[in-house]
Design an enzyme around this catalytic site. Structure first.
Site, PDB file in Angstrom:
ATOM      1  N   MET A  86      52.732  19.955  29.480  1.00 45.83           N
ATOM      2  CA  MET A  86      52.829  19.396  28.138  1.00 45.83           C
ATOM      3  C   MET A  86      53.363  17.974  28.237  1.00 45.83           C
ATOM      4  O   MET A  86      54.457  17.752  28.740  1.00 45.83           O
ATOM      5  CB  MET A  86      53.790  20.231  27.283  1.00 45.83           C
ATOM      6  CG  MET A  86      53.414  21.695  27.153  1.00 45.83           C
ATOM      7  SD  MET A  86      54.810  22.673  26.522  1.00 45.83           S
ATOM      8  CE  MET A  86      55.136  21.840  24.961  1.00 45.83           C
ATOM      9  N   ILE A 142      59.486  25.775  30.886  1.00 54.86           N
ATOM     10  CA  ILE A 142      60.187  25.020  31.924  1.00 54.86           C
ATOM     11  C   ILE A 142      60.527  23.625  31.403  1.00 54.86           C
ATOM     12  O   ILE A 142      59.653  22.892  30.938  1.00 54.86           O
ATOM     13  CB  ILE A 142      59.327  24.911  33.198  1.00 54.86           C
ATOM     14  CG1 ILE A 142      58.945  26.306  33.706  1.00 54.86           C
ATOM     15  CG2 ILE A 142      60.066  24.130  34.281  1.00 54.86           C
ATOM     16  CD1 ILE A 142      57.969  26.293  34.858  1.00 54.86           C
ATOM     17  N   GLY A 172      58.295  18.111  25.414  1.00 57.42           N
ATOM     18  CA  GLY A 172      57.286  18.516  26.383  1.00 57.42           C
ATOM     19  C   GLY A 172      57.828  18.947  27.721  1.00 57.42           C
ATOM     20  O   GLY A 172      59.006  18.874  28.001  1.00 57.42           O
ATOM     21  N   SER A 173      56.982  19.452  28.573  1.00 59.93           N
ATOM     22  CA  SER A 173      57.306  19.868  29.922  1.00 59.93           C
ATOM     23  C   SER A 173      56.191  20.751  30.441  1.00 59.93           C
ATOM     24  O   SER A 173      55.074  20.303  30.596  1.00 59.93           O
ATOM     25  CB  SER A 173      58.647  20.582  29.994  1.00 59.93           C
ATOM     26  OG  SER A 173      59.015  20.728  31.342  1.00 59.93           O
ATOM     27  N   ARG A 174      56.489  22.051  30.692  1.00 62.45           N
ATOM     28  CA  ARG A 174      55.483  22.931  31.272  1.00 62.45           C
ATOM     29  C   ARG A 174      55.709  24.360  30.807  1.00 62.45           C
ATOM     30  O   ARG A 174      56.843  24.784  30.587  1.00 62.45           O
ATOM     31  CB  ARG A 174      55.585  22.883  32.795  1.00 62.45           C
ATOM     32  CG  ARG A 174      54.339  23.351  33.501  1.00 62.45           C
ATOM     33  CD  ARG A 174      54.494  23.199  34.996  1.00 62.45           C
ATOM     34  NE  ARG A 174      54.898  24.444  35.632  1.00 62.45           N
ATOM     35  CZ  ARG A 174      55.508  24.523  36.816  1.00 62.45           C
ATOM     36  NH1 ARG A 174      55.820  23.427  37.475  1.00 62.45           N
ATOM     37  NH2 ARG A 174      55.809  25.688  37.330  1.00 62.45           N
TER      38      ARG A 174
END
Length: 203
Positions: A86, A142, A172-174
């Site tokens: 993300m 994550i 965002g991130s994952r």
């Protein structure tokens, strides 16, 4: 379009500062100079934390996140991990990939490496388990270098519908989803996904 739950600690102070400096800017140009970046930051946050309504897709297992498929990896226990990256420009609200009962919501402390780093598996994360018609489904939110806060919306024992909002990763991130053994992914690396809409399997 609404705003995601859990953004108040970031958005309200920024918006208040933008409003105050804009008002003071009429009296002193120095305040006006401060108001410009604060107003731009407020606008950016309104975009970053948008929460659009979605009609759930027809697939058995839906993407829990907006983003790009970063990797698809076979797991030693027969499952397949689909990792979705993300970016800060994606919607940050995550959704349940299937209908079911939340059997576990575990916060795991860790670092804040960029989500595209191969070592980001050790980052701060929240591990979810759902009891579904397909059995136990695990997915993981994550944190990354920018995303420092994961906000779950539901607790252990809650029943969730497919595509229902379950939490937020700020900025965002994952998100990783583990497809059960025998279920092949319907997406490929580099493909964009839409939370609660894109099917991750061929069912």
């Amino acid at each position: 379009m609404g705003l995601a739950r859990g953004v108040s600690p970031w958005l309200l102070p920024t918006a208040a500062a933008a409003a105050v400096t804009s008002l003071l800017g009429g009296r002193d140009r120095r305040w006006a100079l401060a108001a410009v970046p604060l107003t731009a930051l407020t606008g950016g946050m309104l975009w970053f934390f948008r929460d659009p309504e979605r009609t759930p897709g027809s697939g058995r297992i839906l993407s829990p996140a907006d983003g790009v498929v970063q990797s698809i990896d076979p797991w030693p226990d027969g499952r397949t991990r689909v990792a979705i990256f993300m970016s800060p420009l994606d919607v940050h609200v995550n959704r349940a990939p299937l209908a079911g009962t939340v059997t576990s919501v575990e916060h795991v402390a860790g670092g804040y490496l960029p989500a595209f780093n191969k070592d980001s598996d050790t980052n701060e994360r929240v591990v979810w388990h759902l009891d579904t018609a397909l059995g136990d489904i695990e997915f993981v939110q994550i944190a990354g270098a920018v995303a420092r806060r994961i906000v779950p919306y539901v607790a252990e024992g809650a029943k969730v519908a497919k595509g229902e909002r379950i939490g937020l990763i700020r900025l965002g991130s994952r998100v990783d989803v583990y497809l059960p053994e025998g279920i092949s992914p319907a997406v490929s690396v580099g493909e964009r996904t839409v939370a609660g809409v894109t099917s991750l399997d061929h069912g």
